[in-house]
Design a protein around this motif. Structure first.
Motif, PDB file in Angstrom:
ATOM      1  N   TRP A   1      37.578  35.873  35.738  1.00  0.00           N
ATOM      2  CA  TRP A   1      37.608  36.395  37.400  1.00  0.00           C
ATOM      3  C   TRP A   1      36.079  36.131  37.744  1.00  0.00           C
ATOM      4  O   TRP A   1      35.808  36.066  39.018  1.00  0.00           O
ATOM      5  CB  TRP A   1      37.574  38.042  37.231  1.00  0.00           C
TER       6      TRP A   1
ATOM      7  N   GLU B   1      39.727  39.530  42.700  1.00  0.00           N
ATOM      8  CA  GLU B   1      39.634  40.734  42.424  1.00  0.00           C
ATOM      9  C   GLU B   1      40.820  41.094  41.584  1.00  0.00           C
ATOM     10  O   GLU B   1      41.067  42.240  40.781  1.00  0.00           O
ATOM     11  CB  GLU B   1      39.869  41.430  43.970  1.00  0.00           C
ATOM     12  N   PHE B   2      42.223  40.499  42.209  1.00  0.00           N
ATOM     13  CA  PHE B   2      43.628  40.625  41.627  1.00  0.00           C
ATOM     14  C   PHE B   2      43.411  40.593  39.992  1.00  0.00           C
ATOM     15  O   PHE B   2      44.001  41.322  39.090  1.00  0.00           O
ATOM     16  CB  PHE B   2      44.602  40.000  41.982  1.00  0.00           C
ATOM     17  N   HIS B   3      42.681  39.455  39.681  1.00  0.00           N
ATOM     18  CA  HIS B   3      42.502  39.028  38.027  1.00  0.00           C
ATOM     19  C   HIS B   3      41.783  40.378  37.434  1.00  0.00           C
ATOM     20  O   HIS B   3      42.131  40.631  36.451  1.00  0.00           O
ATOM     21  CB  HIS B   3      41.908  37.751  37.661  1.00  0.00           C
ATOM     22  N   LYS B   4      40.583  40.596  38.045  1.00  0.00           N
ATOM     23  CA  LYS B   4      39.669  41.759  37.419  1.00  0.00           C
ATOM     24  C   LYS B   4      40.646  43.147  37.232  1.00  0.00           C
ATOM     25  O   LYS B   4      40.486  44.003  36.420  1.00  0.00           O
ATOM     26  CB  LYS B   4      38.762  41.986  38.386  1.00  0.00           C
ATOM     27  N   ASP B   5      41.508  43.332  38.149  1.00  0.00           N
ATOM     28  CA  ASP B   5      42.349  44.578  38.297  1.00  0.00           C
ATOM     29  C   ASP B   5      43.690  44.302  37.386  1.00  0.00           C
ATOM     30  O   ASP B   5      44.541  45.211  37.547  1.00  0.00           O
ATOM     31  CB  ASP B   5      42.623  44.884  39.615  1.00  0.00           C
ATOM     32  N   LYS B   6      43.655  43.204  36.864  1.00  0.00           N
ATOM     33  CA  LYS B   6      45.103  42.877  35.877  1.00  0.00           C
ATOM     34  C   LYS B   6      46.380  42.918  36.716  1.00  0.00           C
ATOM     35  O   LYS B   6      47.247  43.312  36.197  1.00  0.00           O
ATOM     36  CB  LYS B   6      44.985  43.712  34.837  1.00  0.00           C
ATOM     37  N   ILE B   7      46.157  42.515  38.206  1.00  0.00           N
ATOM     38  CA  ILE B   7      47.289  42.273  39.036  1.00  0.00           C
ATOM     39  C   ILE B   7      47.655  40.887  38.831  1.00  0.00           C
ATOM     40  O   ILE B   7      46.977  39.906  39.253  1.00  0.00           O
ATOM     41  CB  ILE B   7      46.981  42.595  40.491  1.00  0.00           C
TER      42      ILE B   7
ATOM     43  N   ARG C   1      46.221  43.119  49.867  1.00  0.00           N
ATOM     44  CA  ARG C   1      44.966  43.701  49.723  1.00  0.00           C
ATOM     45  C   ARG C   1      44.682  44.631  51.033  1.00  0.00           C
ATOM     46  O   ARG C   1      44.134  45.860  50.731  1.00  0.00           O
ATOM     47  CB  ARG C   1      43.706  42.900  49.778  1.00  0.00           C
TER      48      ARG C   1
ATOM     49  N   PHE D   1      33.480  45.421  45.914  1.00  0.00           N
ATOM     50  CA  PHE D   1      34.262  45.229  44.900  1.00  0.00           C
ATOM     51  C   PHE D   1      33.467  44.861  43.453  1.00  0.00           C
ATOM     52  O   PHE D   1      33.577  45.644  42.561  1.00  0.00           O
ATOM     53  CB  PHE D   1      35.267  44.264  45.032  1.00  0.00           C
TER      54      PHE D   1
END
Length: 373
Positions: free
Chosen positions: A6, A49-55, A86, A138
């Motif tokens: 990320w 953001e999605f990658h960090k949140d494992k989305i 988002r 974020f």
């Protein structure tokens, strides 16, 4: 040190954001390139953001559940879809601002880039500031780009002659290009259009007096940190459009502002019933708290989105946004009944045009010192 994926996605996002700002500020910069780079900056930011949140941010076939592939790679969500995930609220101001520039990117005519850049300047500023705020909120302040961005040096916008040139250039936009913005904003609440997250407009006030070591070329003022007297001065400057150049004030407060009878005429053009400045309009501004009563001790205590007090005319003037607000609130027979709890006076002849606007202000729109009705 090995950084997570990320982080690398975010660095690519920042690279595009900085490139976009460079394109905007460069005298020979390309507006299309600004749109392209900010599009990618937002796109990579949300992917980070999605990658960090494992989305999982890749499209799947709704029937098989398998990834949709492009060149044997899973197809990642496009920016429009990322924005919807988002910001699920379709009325979110940050989302609306970004979606406008997605639409503009697909519609820009190269020969009108300069004119469109002028016409959308405040919205572009909001796009960049929203990006910075989203990133810092974020990932934390250490990822801020504030220390790498500078306020651009400008000649045109800081002179009366320059402002005239900018206004002239903005008017040269062809109808097809103007309609991209107009159609996009047609369904948006006027309050959103005035929000700084959608359209960031500033007023430049040259600093005079002795300089301190803490002074920068550009200083941002927070209203809640000012004294009551200072705050009132700044708010009124913002409301009235006062351009301050050293000790000289140039008032542009009443440009595009409307008297009560003009508001009534414009509203009546858009509804199937009569709308009076002396009854319906009077009741609406009272109930919606758009401005104070005529005997108020503070005539300036208005909702500046819709109304201002004009010292020059010693009366209240209304904005085009107020016309939109009125039509939205009572524009149909059903809405009229619900708001006023009575039947509307239907027009006797639907094809009959209302009287020309421009008569003196209606009763209730003058300040207590005014002798007009």
């Amino acid at each position: 040190m090995a950084y997570p994926r990320w982080h690398h996605i975010l660095m690519e996002s920042q690279r595009h954001a900085l490139k976009a700002v460079d394109e905007w500020n460069c005298s020979s910069g390309n507006y299309c390139d600004f749109l392209t780079h900010m599009h990618k900056a937002w796109h990579y930011l949300l992917h980070a953001e999605f990658h960090k949140d494992k989305i999982d941010y890749h499209f799947r076939d709704p029937k098989t559940g398998q990834y949709i592939l492009i060149d044997n790679e899973p197809k990642a969500w496009d920016l429009e879809w990322c924005l919807k995930q988002r910001y699920p609220d379709s009325g979110d101001i940050v989302r609306l601002n970004a979606e406008l520039f997605v639409a503009l990117r697909n519609k820009v005519e190269h020969r009108y880039e300069h004119n469109l850049k002028i016409a959308t300047g405040g919205k572009a500023q909001a796009l960049v500031m929203n990006y910075e705020h989203e990133m810092v909120a974020f990932f934390g302040s250490k990822y801020s780009l504030a220390d790498r961005l500078r306020f651009p040096i400008s000649l045109q916008a800081l002179t009366a002659e320059g402002r005239a040139q900018l206004q002239k250039a903005a008017k040269k936009l062809p109808k097809k290009t103007r309609d991209v913005v107009a159609k996009f904003e047609a369904a948006i609440d006027p309050a959103v259009l005035d929000d700084l997250k959608y359209d960031y407009r500033v007023r430049l006030v040259p600093i005079v007096g002795s300089k301190t070591d803490a002074d920068l070329a550009i200083n941002f003022v927070k209203l809640d940190e000012l004294t009551e007297e200072e705050r009132k001065t700044m708010v009124e400057a913002g409301r009235q459009g006062t351009v301050i150049i050293k000790d000289r004030h140039v008032e542009v407060a009443d440009k595009a502002k409307l008297r009560a009878k003009q508001v009534a005429a414009l509203v009546e053009e858009q509804v199937p019933f009569e709308f009076s400045a002396y009854s319906e309009h009077l009741e609406m501004w009272q109930r919606l708290k758009v401005r104070p009563a005529k005997d108020s001790a503070d005539p300036y205590a208005t909702d500046a989105r819709y109304c201002i007090y004009s010292e020059a005319f010693n009366s209240y003037l209304y904005t085009p946004a107020w016309v939109k607000k009125v039509v939205k609130e009572i524009g149909t027979v059903e809405k009229y009944r619900a708001f006023f709890d009575k039947e509307p006076r239907m027009k006797k002849n639907i094809t009959q045009f209302p009287k020309q606007a421009g008569a003196p202000a209606a009763e209730g729109d003058a300040h207590p010192q005014s002798k007009s009705a």
